[in-house]
Design a protein around this motif. Sequence first.
Motif, mmCIF file in Angstrom:
data_model
loop_
_atom_site.group_PDB
_atom_site.id
_atom_site.type_symbol
_atom_site.label_atom_id
_atom_site.label_comp_id
_atom_site.label_asym_id
_atom_site.label_seq_id
_atom_site.Cartn_x
_atom_site.Cartn_y
_atom_site.Cartn_z
ATOM 1 N N ASN A 32 0.022 -3.570 6.583
ATOM 2 C CA ASN A 32 -0.134 -4.624 5.264
ATOM 3 C C ASN A 32 0.107 -6.145 5.973
ATOM 4 O OD1 ASN A 32 0.700 -3.235 2.060
ATOM 5 N ND2 ASN A 32 -1.026 -2.633 3.406
ATOM 6 N N SER A 53 0.799 -1.295 -0.008
ATOM 7 C CA SER A 53 -0.164 -0.008 0.194
ATOM 8 C C SER A 53 0.810 1.247 0.122
ATOM 9 C CB SER A 53 -0.910 0.024 1.114
ATOM 10 O OG SER A 53 -1.730 -1.186 1.297
ATOM 11 N N GLU A 88 0.067 4.459 5.251
ATOM 12 C CA GLU A 88 -1.095 3.557 4.766
ATOM 13 C C GLU A 88 -1.598 2.490 5.795
ATOM 14 O OE1 GLU A 88 1.865 4.234 3.071
ATOM 15 O OE2 GLU A 88 1.117 5.815 1.742
ATOM 16 N N SER A 90 -4.470 -5.173 2.436
ATOM 17 C CA SER A 90 -4.314 -3.624 3.404
ATOM 18 C C SER A 90 -5.105 -3.603 4.526
ATOM 19 C CB SER A 90 -4.484 -2.436 2.393
ATOM 20 O OG SER A 90 -4.556 -1.322 2.952
#
Length: 222
Positions: free
Chosen positions: A78, A54, A75, A94
């Motif tokens: 993950n 991500s 982000e 994600s």
Amino acid sequence: KFGTLLDNNITCLFEDYSGNLWVGHQGLGLSILNLYRKAFYSYQRDPSNPKSLSGNIVMCFNGSVTETLIGLRQEGVNVATNQALKSGMADFKSLLYKHSNSSFQNFNTVWDIAKESESVFWVSSDAGVAKLKKTAEGWIYGGPGEEPLYTGGTVRKVLIDKDGNFWVGSLTEGLLFFPALKNNPQRKYFVFSVDPTNKESLSDRTILAMKIDSQQRFWIGT
């Protein structure tokens, strides 16, 4: 990408249960070296591939026997199955923080991930510390009924000791100690900070590293 590190600017290292060494880069993704076969693969964000990373700023790793968790600077988290990565193909999922309170969005700016058990981890971020857990439906980061452990600002490091106590290293408030939650349902905590009158107090309010050694001595980097 096969065969080499993406960059010499390395932020974190992690060895998983399958003999893979994970290398996090400051802005170019991650590299994985299989310590047995010496195969080296690297992965980056690819907007055209929903299974790619991500983001490319990797801050930390942790994991269970079968999966590795990757903390990204902007982000969220993950997750990758160690078995799937043996082929060298990207296969990342994600996990973004979920909560009805929109002010908690900064939980996706991740600094550290601490392991409580094979199915429960705790993520530190610019917003504080929140739970990441594996359920029958998959991984859940936060959730409407799951309140964060701490929401007082940026937490750079979090450590869970053998007794289940939480040591939370903040950016500006010093060291926070949460007694084991099974005996502390109110989540009360104690603060250790800088005290000029006490030579045994912390030397700085910013906690960057924590480690409990083999003799149960507690080391703090500020």
